[in-house]
Scaffold this motif. Structure first.
Motif, PDB file in Angstrom:
ATOM      1  N   ASP A   1      19.499  16.543  -0.578  1.00  0.00           N
ATOM      2  CA  ASP A   1      18.748  17.515  -1.380  1.00  0.00           C
ATOM      3  C   ASP A   1      19.020  18.968  -0.996  1.00  0.00           C
ATOM      4  O   ASP A   1      19.139  19.827  -1.854  1.00  0.00           O
ATOM      5  N   ARG A   2      19.130  19.198   0.347  1.00  0.00           N
ATOM      6  CA  ARG A   2      19.338  20.586   0.763  1.00  0.00           C
ATOM      7  C   ARG A   2      20.697  21.092   0.245  1.00  0.00           C
ATOM      8  O   ARG A   2      20.778  22.192  -0.317  1.00  0.00           O
TER       9      ARG A   2
ATOM     10  N   PHE B   1      15.075  20.630 -10.211  1.00  0.00           N
ATOM     11  CA  PHE B   1      14.799  19.283  -9.690  1.00  0.00           C
ATOM     12  C   PHE B   1      15.291  19.109  -8.254  1.00  0.00           C
ATOM     13  O   PHE B   1      14.678  18.386  -7.477  1.00  0.00           O
ATOM     14  N   SER B   2      16.381  19.785  -7.884  1.00  0.00           N
ATOM     15  CA  SER B   2      16.797  19.652  -6.487  1.00  0.00           C
ATOM     16  C   SER B   2      15.809  20.389  -5.586  1.00  0.00           C
ATOM     17  O   SER B   2      15.568  19.977  -4.450  1.00  0.00           O
ATOM     18  N   GLY B   3      15.197  21.478  -6.114  1.00  0.00           N
ATOM     19  CA  GLY B   3      14.149  22.177  -5.355  1.00  0.00           C
ATOM     20  C   GLY B   3      12.962  21.257  -5.129  1.00  0.00           C
ATOM     21  O   GLY B   3      12.441  21.156  -4.009  1.00  0.00           O
ATOM     22  N   LEU B   4      12.547  20.548  -6.196  1.00  0.00           N
ATOM     23  CA  LEU B   4      11.421  19.606  -6.075  1.00  0.00           C
ATOM     24  C   LEU B   4      11.764  18.489  -5.093  1.00  0.00           C
ATOM     25  O   LEU B   4      10.937  18.098  -4.252  1.00  0.00           O
ATOM     26  N   ALA B   5      13.010  17.981  -5.205  1.00  0.00           N
ATOM     27  CA  ALA B   5      13.434  16.890  -4.322  1.00  0.00           C
ATOM     28  C   ALA B   5      13.438  17.353  -2.875  1.00  0.00           C
ATOM     29  O   ALA B   5      12.998  16.631  -1.966  1.00  0.00           O
ATOM     30  N   LEU B   6      13.901  18.572  -2.653  1.00  0.00           N
ATOM     31  CA  LEU B   6      13.944  19.122  -1.298  1.00  0.00           C
ATOM     32  C   LEU B   6      12.526  19.233  -0.738  1.00  0.00           C
ATOM     33  O   LEU B   6      12.254  18.856   0.398  1.00  0.00           O
ATOM     34  N   LYS B   7      11.609  19.718  -1.590  1.00  0.00           N
ATOM     35  CA  LYS B   7      10.229  19.896  -1.155  1.00  0.00           C
ATOM     36  C   LYS B   7       9.616  18.535  -0.781  1.00  0.00           C
ATOM     37  O   LYS B   7       9.032  18.383   0.298  1.00  0.00           O
TER      38      LYS B   7
ATOM     39  N   THR C   1       0.853  -1.193   0.000  1.00  0.00           N
ATOM     40  CA  THR C   1       0.000   0.000   0.000  1.00  0.00           C
ATOM     41  C   THR C   1       0.894   1.250   0.000  1.00  0.00           C
ATOM     42  O   THR C   1       1.831   1.347   0.787  1.00  0.00           O
ATOM     43  N   ALA C   2       0.571   2.160  -0.923  1.00  0.00           N
ATOM     44  CA  ALA C   2       1.374   3.370  -1.032  1.00  0.00           C
ATOM     45  C   ALA C   2       0.802   4.460  -0.144  1.00  0.00           C
ATOM     46  O   ALA C   2      -0.322   4.911  -0.351  1.00  0.00           O
ATOM     47  N   THR C   3       1.537   4.817   0.869  1.00  0.00           N
ATOM     48  CA  THR C   3       1.111   5.923   1.722  1.00  0.00           C
ATOM     49  C   THR C   3       1.564   7.228   1.054  1.00  0.00           C
ATOM     50  O   THR C   3       2.420   7.198   0.158  1.00  0.00           O
ATOM     51  N   PRO C   4       1.020   8.361   1.503  1.00  0.00           N
ATOM     52  CA  PRO C   4       1.499   9.635   0.946  1.00  0.00           C
ATOM     53  C   PRO C   4       3.015   9.780   1.124  1.00  0.00           C
ATOM     54  O   PRO C   4       3.688  10.364   0.292  1.00  0.00           O
ATOM     55  N   ARG C   5       3.526   9.197   2.216  1.00  0.00           N
ATOM     56  CA  ARG C   5       4.960   9.307   2.465  1.00  0.00           C
ATOM     57  C   ARG C   5       5.741   8.523   1.397  1.00  0.00           C
ATOM     58  O   ARG C   5       6.742   9.018   0.858  1.00  0.00           O
ATOM     59  N   ASP C   6       5.250   7.305   1.073  1.00  0.00           N
ATOM     60  CA  ASP C   6       5.896   6.513   0.028  1.00  0.00           C
ATOM     61  C   ASP C   6       5.873   7.260  -1.303  1.00  0.00           C
ATOM     62  O   ASP C   6       6.860   7.287  -2.036  1.00  0.00           O
ATOM     63  N   ALA C   7       4.698   7.840  -1.583  1.00  0.00           N
ATOM     64  CA  ALA C   7       4.570   8.562  -2.858  1.00  0.00           C
ATOM     65  C   ALA C   7       5.588   9.698  -2.928  1.00  0.00           C
ATOM     66  O   ALA C   7       6.278   9.879  -3.941  1.00  0.00           O
ATOM     67  N   ALA C   8       5.704  10.442  -1.802  1.00  0.00           N
ATOM     68  CA  ALA C   8       6.653  11.557  -1.788  1.00  0.00           C
ATOM     69  C   ALA C   8       8.087  11.048  -1.945  1.00  0.00           C
ATOM     70  O   ALA C   8       8.878  11.600  -2.712  1.00  0.00           O
ATOM     71  N   LEU C   9       8.396   9.954  -1.250  1.00  0.00           N
ATOM     72  CA  LEU C   9       9.750   9.395  -1.355  1.00  0.00           C
ATOM     73  C   LEU C   9      10.038   8.903  -2.770  1.00  0.00           C
ATOM     74  O   LEU C   9      11.141   9.070  -3.289  1.00  0.00           O
ATOM     75  N   GLY C  10       9.004   8.292  -3.382  1.00  0.00           N
ATOM     76  CA  GLY C  10       9.156   7.831  -4.765  1.00  0.00           C
ATOM     77  C   GLY C  10       9.484   8.998  -5.680  1.00  0.00           C
ATOM     78  O   GLY C  10      10.349   8.887  -6.555  1.00  0.00           O
ATOM     79  N   ARG C  11       8.790  10.109  -5.466  1.00  0.00           N
ATOM     80  CA  ARG C  11       9.062  11.283  -6.306  1.00  0.00           C
ATOM     81  C   ARG C  11      10.473  11.814  -6.060  1.00  0.00           C
ATOM     82  O   ARG C  11      11.161  12.219  -6.992  1.00  0.00           O
TER      83      ARG C  11
ATOM     84  N   VAL D   1      13.116  10.143  -5.414  1.00  0.00           N
ATOM     85  CA  VAL D   1      14.075   9.346  -6.190  1.00  0.00           C
ATOM     86  C   VAL D   1      14.025   9.754  -7.662  1.00  0.00           C
ATOM     87  O   VAL D   1      15.055   9.900  -8.324  1.00  0.00           O
ATOM     88  N   LEU D   2      12.807   9.991  -8.149  1.00  0.00           N
ATOM     89  CA  LEU D   2      12.648  10.401  -9.540  1.00  0.00           C
ATOM     90  C   LEU D   2      13.357  11.742  -9.789  1.00  0.00           C
ATOM     91  O   LEU D   2      14.085  11.911 -10.773  1.00  0.00           O
ATOM     92  N   TRP D   3      13.133  12.697  -8.891  1.00  0.00           N
ATOM     93  CA  TRP D   3      13.796  14.019  -9.055  1.00  0.00           C
ATOM     94  C   TRP D   3      15.320  13.851  -9.000  1.00  0.00           C
ATOM     95  O   TRP D   3      16.053  14.499  -9.735  1.00  0.00           O
ATOM     96  N   ARG D   4      15.774  12.971  -8.088  1.00  0.00           N
ATOM     97  CA  ARG D   4      17.227  12.782  -7.970  1.00  0.00           C
ATOM     98  C   ARG D   4      17.798  12.163  -9.246  1.00  0.00           C
ATOM     99  O   ARG D   4      18.929  12.473  -9.639  1.00  0.00           O
ATOM    100  N   MET D   5      17.010  11.292  -9.897  1.00  0.00           N
ATOM    101  CA  MET D   5      17.459  10.719 -11.175  1.00  0.00           C
ATOM    102  C   MET D   5      17.620  11.839 -12.209  1.00  0.00           C
ATOM    103  O   MET D   5      18.627  11.899 -12.927  1.00  0.00           O
ATOM    104  N   ALA D   6      16.634  12.718 -12.267  1.00  0.00           N
ATOM    105  CA  ALA D   6      16.719  13.840 -13.213  1.00  0.00           C
ATOM    106  C   ALA D   6      17.945  14.695 -12.891  1.00  0.00           C
ATOM    107  O   ALA D   6      18.695  15.112 -13.795  1.00  0.00           O
ATOM    108  N   MET D   7      18.171  14.939 -11.581  1.00  0.00           N
ATOM    109  CA  MET D   7      19.344  15.729 -11.171  1.00  0.00           C
ATOM    110  C   MET D   7      20.635  15.070 -11.657  1.00  0.00           C
ATOM    111  O   MET D   7      21.554  15.741 -12.148  1.00  0.00           O
ATOM    112  N   THR D   8      20.684  13.733 -11.505  1.00  0.00           N
ATOM    113  CA  THR D   8      21.893  13.003 -11.910  1.00  0.00           C
ATOM    114  C   THR D   8      22.170  13.191 -13.401  1.00  0.00           C
ATOM    115  O   THR D   8      23.306  13.441 -13.806  1.00  0.00           O
TER     116      THR D   8
END
Lengths: 241, 155
Positions: free
Chosen positions: B94-95, B139-145, B2-12, B14-21
């Motif tokens: 991220d910070r 993307f680092s701003g999004l990841a930080l958020k 089950t995806a909690t809002p926390r999981d969803a945020a964490l998933g995002r 990782v996605l933002w960090r991939m874009a940053m990479t």
């Protein structure tokens, strides 16, 4: 993140890195091997303001000098330099206004180097072809060098001009260096130097010109303008002190 | 699962960090290209005129250090941090990445001002490089958020 997503991501990164490094290496190779025979490269190092600098000279096939119209320095000079330049190119302007006077005093006037200037107006510079014609027209009255210097010194004033405005500016420059106004105007509108300028451009293409200014020093191509420290180091490589 | 809002945020995150990479890697390559040119080891091939004028200007070095070399170091650092953040999700990078890319972006604003109004020439590869830094910053701003959102939901 599951491991297959991670592996795909790492693979994508690796592909980007390899492609990027490959492109950089390929662009270096193409610069080193445009000459047809031997592809001999000389590397010259010098120091400028405490920073080590390196330049590459690539051996060229053929004779860049033959047919040159604007030649300065003694015929007996041990080294010949052929400069291909465009009056509108900023790097050519920087060389002409910051380095050339010192270079002339040290090497041309002392009989150590003979320098030929050849026109290579680039297609992206709209006023460059007419500038080349104007310098040729000034040469009719043996005032090529004065026009060359003036065109480079005032490059910023005319490089953005419309072609009509530039023509008017050229007539002003001709007056400044004491040319016969009527003869100059007639010459400017004629196409009498088109073949000569085209011959310069063909000579440039024949030595694998990539950018302006390009200098052919003793049969080796130097594809950038150097400060005087760099030119001294390059000429030293050819035995000129 | 089950995806909690926390999981969803964490998933995002990782996605933002991939874009940053990816942005950091591209930025490293472009800066490397400009640095090699600065060292005289590589020609500079630019689709539009202006690269040479910018690269040969007095502003292409800062206190004797080529700006492109600073770019290589900065982007490499950002790349290593972002990649570490992708591989080890718990790392809190991220910070720091956001701070560094904000500084980087400010530097690019300054250099773009110099190109447009002082040198009066635009260097294509420098513009590409600044877009990479802009991507890092966004993307680092999004990841930080999203990472601080996930952290808040633990409590």
């Amino acid at each position: 993140m599951n491991s297959s997503t991670r592996n795909v991501f790492l693979l994508v990164l690796a592909v980007i890195a390899v492609t990027g490094v490959g492109l950089i290496v390929a662009s270096q190779r193409s610069a080193a091997s445009t000459s047809s025979s031997g592809a001999a490269v000389k590397t010259v190092s010098y120091t400028m303001q405490g920073q080590p600098q390196t330049v590459r000279l690539t051996k060229i096939a053929g004779d860049a000098f033959s047919g040159s119209r604007f030649v300065r320095g003694a015929d007996t000079a041990p080294v010949t330099v052929v400069e291909f330049a465009d009056y509108e190119c900023p790097a050519c302007g920087v060389f002409a206004t910051t380095t050339e006077a010192q270079f002339k005093a040290e090497f041309i006037d002392t009989g150590k180097v003979r320098v030929a200037f050849r026109d290579f107006p680039l297609s992206q510079h709209q006023n460059a072809p007419l500038a080349a014609i104007a310098a040729s027209c000034a040469n009719v009255e043996k005032r090529w060098e004065a026009m060359h210097d003036l065109l480079f010194r005032s490059q910023a004033q005319w490089s953005e001009s419309s072609s009509n405005a530039f023509k008017a500016q050229l007539i002003g420059y001709a007056a400044q260096i004491g040319l016969d106004g009527n003869a100059f105007q007639t010459c400017l509108s004629s196409n009498q130097f088109n073949n000569a300028i085209q011959a310069d451009m063909d000579a440039g293409a024949a030595v694998g010109l990539e950018a302006t200014p390009t200098f052919i020093v003793g049969g080796y191509r130097l594809s950038s303008a150097l400060p005087i420290e760099g030119l001294r180091a390059v000429l030293l490589e050819f035995g000129v002190k | 699962m089950t995806a909690t809002p926390r999981d969803a945020a964490l998933g995002r995150v990782v996605l933002w960090r991939m874009a940053m990479t990816v942005f950091a890697l591209l930025g490293t390559l472009v800066a490397l290209y400009l640095w090699l040119y600065h060292l005289g080891l590589s020609p500079l091939v630019c689709p539009i005129a202006g690269c040479e004028k910018v690269q040969k200007s007095e502003f292409s070095s800062l206190l004797g250090i080529p700006v492109a070399a600073i770019g290589v170091v900065a982007f490499t650092g950002l790349f290593i941090s972002s990649l570490a953040g992708v591989l080890i999700n718990q790392l809190r990078i991220d910070r720091a990445v956001f701070l560094v890319s904000s500084l980087g972006l400010l530097a690019y604003v300054w250099f773009t001002y110099l190109e447009l109004f002082v040198i009066r020439a635009i260097c294509f590869w420098c513009v590409v490089s600044s877009l990479m830094m802009l991507g890092m910053w966004v993307f680092s701003g999004l990841a930080l958020k999203d990472s601080s959102r996930a952290a808040n939901q633990i409590r």
